[in-house]
Motif scaffolding. Structure first.
Motif, PDB file in Angstrom:
ATOM      1  N   CYS A 168     -26.323 -32.133 -11.806  1.00 15.85           N
ATOM      2  CA  CYS A 168     -27.317 -31.170 -12.293  1.00 15.85           C
ATOM      3  C   CYS A 168     -27.450 -29.985 -11.345  1.00 15.85           C
ATOM      4  N   ILE A 169     -27.456 -30.230 -10.041  1.00 20.47           N
ATOM      5  CA  ILE A 169     -27.558 -29.129  -9.072  1.00 20.47           C
ATOM      6  C   ILE A 169     -26.281 -28.295  -9.085  1.00 20.47           C
ATOM      7  N   ALA A 170     -25.117 -28.928  -9.247  1.00 20.21           N
ATOM      8  CA  ALA A 170     -23.864 -28.176  -9.338  1.00 20.21           C
ATOM      9  C   ALA A 170     -23.845 -27.279 -10.576  1.00 20.21           C
ATOM     10  N   TYR A 171     -24.362 -27.789 -11.698  1.00 22.41           N
ATOM     11  CA  TYR A 171     -24.441 -26.972 -12.920  1.00 22.41           C
ATOM     12  C   TYR A 171     -25.359 -25.773 -12.719  1.00 22.41           C
ATOM     13  N   ARG A 172     -26.511 -25.989 -12.089  1.00 24.06           N
ATOM     14  CA  ARG A 172     -27.445 -24.887 -11.841  1.00 24.06           C
ATOM     15  C   ARG A 172     -26.862 -23.878 -10.867  1.00 24.06           C
ATOM     16  N   THR A 173     -26.182 -24.344  -9.844  1.00 24.03           N
ATOM     17  CA  THR A 173     -25.571 -23.442  -8.866  1.00 24.03           C
ATOM     18  C   THR A 173     -24.459 -22.616  -9.502  1.00 24.03           C
ATOM     19  N   SER A 174     -23.637 -23.226 -10.331  1.00 22.03           N
ATOM     20  CA  SER A 174     -22.550 -22.494 -10.993  1.00 22.03           C
ATOM     21  C   SER A 174     -23.096 -21.473 -11.993  1.00 22.03           C
ATOM     22  N   THR A 175     -24.232 -21.762 -12.587  1.00 23.81           N
ATOM     23  CA  THR A 175     -24.828 -20.808 -13.522  1.00 23.81           C
ATOM     24  C   THR A 175     -25.362 -19.578 -12.811  1.00 23.81           C
ATOM     25  N   LEU A 176     -25.931 -19.757 -11.619  1.00 25.22           N
ATOM     26  CA  LEU A 176     -26.565 -18.651 -10.903  1.00 25.22           C
ATOM     27  C   LEU A 176     -25.570 -17.840 -10.070  1.00 25.22           C
ATOM     28  N   SER A 177     -24.504 -18.432  -9.581  1.00 27.64           N
ATOM     29  CA  SER A 177     -23.548 -17.742  -8.706  1.00 27.64           C
ATOM     30  C   SER A 177     -22.134 -18.028  -9.187  1.00 27.64           C
ATOM     31  N   LYS A 178     -21.471 -16.990  -9.728  1.00 27.41           N
ATOM     32  CA  LYS A 178     -20.115 -17.173 -10.222  1.00 27.41           C
ATOM     33  C   LYS A 178     -19.115 -17.287  -9.081  1.00 27.41           C
ATOM     34  N   SER A 179     -19.397 -16.633  -7.960  1.00 28.24           N
ATOM     35  CA  SER A 179     -18.489 -16.743  -6.812  1.00 28.24           C
ATOM     36  C   SER A 179     -18.487 -18.164  -6.253  1.00 28.24           C
ATOM     37  N   THR A 180     -19.646 -18.771  -6.158  1.00 23.31           N
ATOM     38  CA  THR A 180     -19.712 -20.159  -5.695  1.00 23.31           C
ATOM     39  C   THR A 180     -19.036 -21.095  -6.686  1.00 23.31           C
ATOM     40  N   MET A 181     -19.203 -20.834  -7.976  1.00 26.94           N
ATOM     41  CA  MET A 181     -18.545 -21.659  -8.990  1.00 26.94           C
ATOM     42  C   MET A 181     -17.041 -21.555  -8.874  1.00 26.94           C
ATOM     43  N   THR A 182     -16.509 -20.347  -8.673  1.00 26.78           N
ATOM     44  CA  THR A 182     -15.064 -20.172  -8.562  1.00 26.78           C
ATOM     45  C   THR A 182     -14.497 -20.890  -7.338  1.00 26.78           C
ATOM     46  N   GLU A 183     -15.262 -20.895  -6.264  1.00 29.41           N
ATOM     47  CA  GLU A 183     -14.770 -21.505  -5.024  1.00 29.41           C
ATOM     48  C   GLU A 183     -14.776 -23.029  -5.076  1.00 29.41           C
ATOM     49  N   PHE A 184     -15.789 -23.615  -5.679  1.00 27.69           N
ATOM     50  CA  PHE A 184     -15.940 -25.071  -5.643  1.00 27.69           C
ATOM     51  C   PHE A 184     -15.742 -25.732  -7.014  1.00 27.69           C
ATOM     52  N   ALA A 185     -15.336 -24.982  -8.045  1.00 32.68           N
ATOM     53  CA  ALA A 185     -15.197 -25.557  -9.376  1.00 32.68           C
ATOM     54  C   ALA A 185     -14.099 -26.605  -9.425  1.00 32.68           C
ATOM     55  N   GLN A 186     -13.009 -26.403  -8.706  1.00 31.33           N
ATOM     56  CA  GLN A 186     -11.888 -27.329  -8.794  1.00 31.33           C
ATOM     57  C   GLN A 186     -12.261 -28.710  -8.260  1.00 31.33           C
ATOM     58  N   SER A 187     -12.994 -28.752  -7.154  1.00 24.64           N
ATOM     59  CA  SER A 187     -13.377 -30.054  -6.596  1.00 24.64           C
ATOM     60  C   SER A 187     -14.489 -30.704  -7.424  1.00 24.64           C
ATOM     61  N   TRP A 188     -15.493 -29.931  -7.809  1.00 27.34           N
ATOM     62  CA  TRP A 188     -16.598 -30.491  -8.589  1.00 27.34           C
ATOM     63  C   TRP A 188     -16.138 -30.909  -9.990  1.00 27.34           C
ATOM     64  N   ALA A 189     -15.242 -30.121 -10.621  1.00 28.00           N
ATOM     65  CA  ALA A 189     -14.757 -30.476 -11.965  1.00 28.00           C
ATOM     66  C   ALA A 189     -13.946 -31.762 -11.931  1.00 28.00           C
TER      67      ALA A 189
END
Length: 734
Positions: free
Chosen positions: A66-87
Motif C-alpha cells: 500500500c505504501i509503495a502504491y501511494r509513493t509511486s502515485t505521488l512521485s514518478k521518478s521514485t516509481m521509475t527507480e524502484f518499480a522493477q524491484s517492487w513489481a
C-alpha cells in the motif's frame, strides 16, 4: 529546526511492523508530493518500504504494498527507480495463496505501474516486456480459482487494461483468456452469474480483438459478434420449447462453447436464461468497443433477433403434448426476454444511430403493443427508455397512426400526475356552494368519505422512474412526428394541467423521495416551454412559462442551465430569428377552452378517461335519476381531472333551454353566433323555477351547465313544486 516529515514517519509510525500496520491510514493520508522530493531521507524511505514487502508478516507485506502504491502515485521518478524491484515482489505474491487484501493491493500496484510505464521507453523495455505476460497469466489463474467476486472483477479489469495497452505481449495468452471468458459467459444455474463479474467479463471479451493487430482486429471482432449471436439464438430456442418453432437459419448452428445440460427443466430454463443475458451483455460490449479500422455491423441479423424477442408473448402454444411445468416456467420468463430486447435495442440505436431508421416504424408498433399490456414498473420503464433512445437517434416514424397510438399510451403513464375528481371535489368544498349542491354531491360519495389520508402516487422508486421515462419519451415522440391534431392538442393540455397540478401538489404526496417532485416539475415545465415555442405569436403568450422555467430548485443554477435559459429568453427578445422547422401547432390550433374542443379530441379524451372541470361540475347539479342507466353499469377507472379555464360567454335565451337544439347547430351556434340576450336577462326566468328560499343568483357551475351545447340537463326540484306559468309576452326589463 524541524525534522524532515519522512524522518518523523520512519521513527514513529514505521518503526516496527506492528506500528506500520496500525498507523497505515495515517501514513497514507499524510504522505504528499513534497515529502518525496530528493533528500537524504528518501533512500531510507524506499529501503523501509522494501523491507516491509519482504517481511514474513502478512500484514506488514500488505502495508508495504500500500505504501509503495501511494509513493509511486505521488512521485514518478521514485516509481521509475524502484518499480522493477517492487513489481517483482508484488508479482511473486500473486502466485501464492495470499489473503484477499494483499492480493487486491498487489493487483492495483502492478496495474498502476505497468499503465504508467507506457510512456517511458526504458521502463517499458526493462519492466513491461518481461512482466506483462506473467502478470496476465497470474490474473487468469486468479479468475479461475478465486471464490471472491470482487477479486475476480478486479483481476478482469486489470487484464482488460493490459490487453489494451500491450496487445502484442498478450497475443500468446489470448486463447486462454478467450476460453476463460467463454466459460463465464456460458452462464450458470441455479444461481445466476454475478452482475459485477458479468460486466467485467463482457468488457474484457470486447477488447480481445486488439491482440490481432491493425489488420486482424476487424476479423476477430466480426468472429466474436457471430459467435455471440449464435449463442443468443441457441439460448433463446432453449427457452421456447413449448411455443411454435421459428424457421430461422441461425437456429441450426451450434454455439461455440456448449455448456452442461440438466435433466431438470427448472435448471435448464435457468441456465438458458442466464446464457441469454450473458451473451446479450457481451454483444452490447462488442457494439460499444472501439476498433482501429472500419467494420460492417450486422444490423440485419441483430435486428432479426431483437424483433423475435419483441414478438415473444405468452399466448402462443405448440400443438401436441406440452409439459405443464415447462410451459409455466417459459411463460414466466417472457418479461425477461422483453427487457433483454430493450437493452439490446438501446445499445444498437446509440451505436448505429440513423442507420436504424428503416426498422423504427415496425419497432414503434411492437413496443406500443407491449406498452398497452400490464407490466411491472421496471418493465414499463425499460420500454419507455427504449422508445426514447430509438426516436432520439433516428428519424421519426412515417406512419401517423403509429405515432398517435404511441403518444396515447405514453399519456396513460402520466395520468397519475393529474388530479382526480375526488381531489377537485375536496378542493372546492365550502367554496360558495349552496346547501342543495352539497346534498346532491353526497349521493356520489363512497368510501372516500372515511378516508383521512391520501396515498402516495409513486409508492416505489420504479414508479417514479417510470414517470420520468414517460416524460422523456413523450417529449421525443412529439418532436417532429406526424400525428393527429386532436391527440397533439390533448397532449399539450395534459402537460399544462400537470404543470398546474404539480405546483399545488405537496412534495410528499408524489413520492417519499422529495427530490422527485423537483425533477418531474422541471421536466414538465421544459416540455410545456418547448411546445409553446412554435411561432412568434405562440412565444408572445409564453412569457409566464419562460419565467417559471428560470426558477430552479435543488442544486441551483449551473452553466448549462444558464446557457439554455439565455437561449430561451433570446427567442422572446429576437422574434426575427430564423423560424423553427419543427411542425409544431399554432396556439390557435390548441383547444385551450372547452368551446374549442373538437369531436375528435372529445372522443380521444373520453377514451383516455380524462375529464374537464365542466364534467366535474355536471356531477354536482344533475339529478342521479337522469344519469343512472337501465342496465348494470360496468366499472370504470376514476377519470382524471384536467383543470381548464372557461371563456366568458353569454347564456342562451329561455327558448334554448326548453327546446332541444339539433346536433348540427350546437357547436356552430356557440362559436359563430352570439345570443341576443345576456345572462342577466334570463335570471328572473330561471329563478322563478326555484323555491322562495333559493332566490340567489346561480353559481358558476350552474351557469356553465346551462350554456353547454352538447348536453342540457333539466334540473328537477326535490320538493316537486309545481312550475309557475311563464308569460312569454311580458317584458323582462319591466
Amino acid at each position: 529546526m524541524a525534522s524532515h516529515p519522512l524522518k518523523s514517519l520512519l521513527q514513529l509510525q514505521l518503526a516496527s511492523d506492528t506500528s506500520s500496520i496500525l498507523h497505515l491510514s495515517f501514513v497514507l493520508s499524510t504522505l504528499s508530493e513534497d515529502f518525496l522530493l530528493p533528500s537524504p531521507h528518501l533512500q531510507k524511505w524506499t529501503s523501509r518500504v522494501t523491507s516491509l514487502i519482504r517481511s514474513k508478516d502478512v500484514g506488514a507485506r500488505w502495508a508495504g504494498i500500500c505504501i509503495a502504491y501511494r509513493t509511486s502515485t505521488l512521485s514518478k521518478s521514485t516509481m521509475t527507480e524502484f518499480a522493477q524491484s517492487w513489481a517483482g515482489l508484488a508479482l511473486s505474491i500473486l502466485t501464492k495463496p495470499e489473503p484477499l487484501p494483499l492480493l487486491n493491493a498487489s493487483i492495483r500496484y502492478l496495474r498502476h505501474v505497468l499503465s504508467a510505464a507506457i510512456d517511458v521507453p526504458e521502463l517499458q523495455r526493462q519492466l513491461a516486456t518481461p512482466t506483462v505476460p506473467k502478470f496476465s497469466q497470474a490474473l487468469v489463474s486468479i479468475v479461475e480459482k478465486a471464490a471472491d467476486y470482487e477479486l475476480k472483477a478486479l483481476a478482469l479489469g486489470a487484464l482488460k487494461d493490459m490487453v489494451i495497452l500491450y496487445p502484442s505481449l498478450n497475443r500468446a495468452s489470448s486463447s486462454s483468456i478467450t476460453a476463460m471468458c467463454h466459460q463465464i459467459l456460458n452462464g450458470s444455474a441455479p444461481q445466476r452469474t454475478n452482475n459485477l463479474l458479468l460486466h467485467n467479463t463482457a468488457r474484457l471479451y470486447a477488447v480481445l480483438h486488439y491482440t490481432g493487430g491493425k489488420v486482424g482486429a476487424a476479423n476477430l471482432w466480426k468472429k466474436s459478434v457471430d459467435e455471440t449471436l449464435q449463442c443468443l439464438w441457441a439460448a433463446l430456442m432453449g427457452l421456447r420449447t413449448t411455443f411454435p418453432a421459428n424457421n430461422n437459419n441461425n437456429n441450426n448452428n451450434n454455439p461455440p462453447s456448449s455448456g452442461p445440460a440438466y435433466d431438470d427443466p427448472v435448471l435448464n430454463i435457468a441456465l438458458n436464461l442466464d446464457r441469454l443475458q450473458c451473451s446479450a451483455a457481451a454483444l452490447r460490449s462488442l457494439l460499444r468497443t472501439t476498433i482501429q479500422r472500419p467494420v460492417q455491423v450486422p444490423i440485419g441479423r441483430i435486428m432479426e433477433f431483437c424483433l423475435f424477442l419483441l414478438s415473444c408473448t405468452a399466448k402462443e402454444e405448440k400443438e401436441g403434448h406440452v409439459d405443464a411445468a415447462v410451459r409455466a416456467l417459459e411463460v414466466a420468463i417472457v418479461p425477461e426476454l422483453l427487457s433483454s430486447a430493450c437493452d439490446l435495442l438501446c445499445c444498437l440505436a446509440k451505436t448505429v444511430q440513423h442507420r436504424l431508421t428503416p426498422y423504427v416504424s415496425r419497432l414503434v408498433v411492437m413496443i406500443t403493443y407491449h406498452l398497452e399490456q400490464k407490466h411491472r414498473p421496471e418493465r414499463h420503464c425499460a420500454l419507455l427508455q427504449c422508445i426514447q433512445v430509438l426516436l432520439s437517434n433516428s428519424l421519426p416514424p412515417s406512419s401517423e397512426l403509429s405515432s398517435t397510438r404511441l403518444v396515447k399510451n405514453i399519456l396513460l403513464s402520466l395520468m397519475p400526475l393529474l388530479p382526480t375528481q375526488s381531489d377537485a371535489y375536496s378542493g372546492e368544498t365550502g367554496s360558495g356552494q349552496s346547501k342543495k349542491g352539497r346534498k346532491r354531491r353526497r349521493d356520489y360519495e363512497s368510501d372516500e368519505v372515511f378516508k383521512l389520508s391520501k396515498d402516495v402516487i409513486c409508492s416505489s422508486i420504479a414508479e417514479g422512474n417510470a414517470i420520468l421515462c414517460a416524460l422523456d419519451a413523450l417529449q421525443v415522440a412529439m418532436r417532429g412526428a406526424e400525428m393527429q391534431s386532436a391527440i397533439r392538442s390533448l397532449a399539450c393540455r395534459a402537460m399544462l394541467s400537470s404543470s398546474l397540478s404539480l405546483t399545488a401538489m405537496p412534495r410528499s404526496s408524489l413520492s417519499q423521495d422529495v427530490h422527485l417532485h423537483s425533477l418531474v416539475h422541471a421536466k414538465v415545465n421544459r416540455m410545456c416551454l418547448e411546445l409553446a415555442r412554435g411561432t412568434t405569436s405562440a412565444m408572445s403568450r409564453s412569457l409566464s412559462l419562460v419565467l417559471r422555467s428560470t426558477v430552479t430548485e435543488g442544486n441551483g443554477h449551473t452553466m448549462q442551465t444558464k446557457l439554455q435559459l439565455q437561449q430561451e429568453v433570446d427567442l422572446l427578445l429576437h422574434p426575427r430569428s430564423p423560424p423553427l422547422v419543427r411542425p409544431l401547432p399554432h396556439v390557435e390550433a390548441l383547444s385551450l377552452f372547452r368551446a374549442e374542443e373538437s369531436n375528435e379530441e372529445l372522443a380521444a379524451r373520453t377514451s383516455l378517461a380524462l375529464a374537464t372541470a365542466y364534467d366535474a361540475n355536471i356531477m354536482d347539479v344533475v339529478d342521479p335519476i337522469m344519469v343512472t342507466p337501465a342496465t348494470e353499469p360496468t366499472p370504470h377507472p376514476v377519470p382524471t381531472h384536467l383543470p381548464m379555464s372557461t371563456p366568458e360567454i353569454t347564456a342562451p335565451g329561455p327558448n334554448s333551454i326548453l327546446t332541444p337544439v339539433p346536433a348540427s347547430q350546437k357547436v356552430t351556434s356557440l362559436i359563430t353566433k352570439a345570443p341576443t340576450k345576456t345572462s342577466a336577462d334570463i335570471l328572473p326566468a330561471i329563478s322563478s323555477r326555484q323555491p322562495a328560499k333559493s332566490q340567489l343568483p346561480p353559481s358558476s357551475s350552474q351557469m356553465e351547465l346551462m350554456v353547454e351545447p352538447r348536453f342540457i340537463p333539466v334540473v328537477v326540484d326535490d320538493e316537486e313544486e309545481e312550475m309557475p306559468d311563464i308569460d312569454m309576452e311580458s317584458d323582462s326589463d319591466g
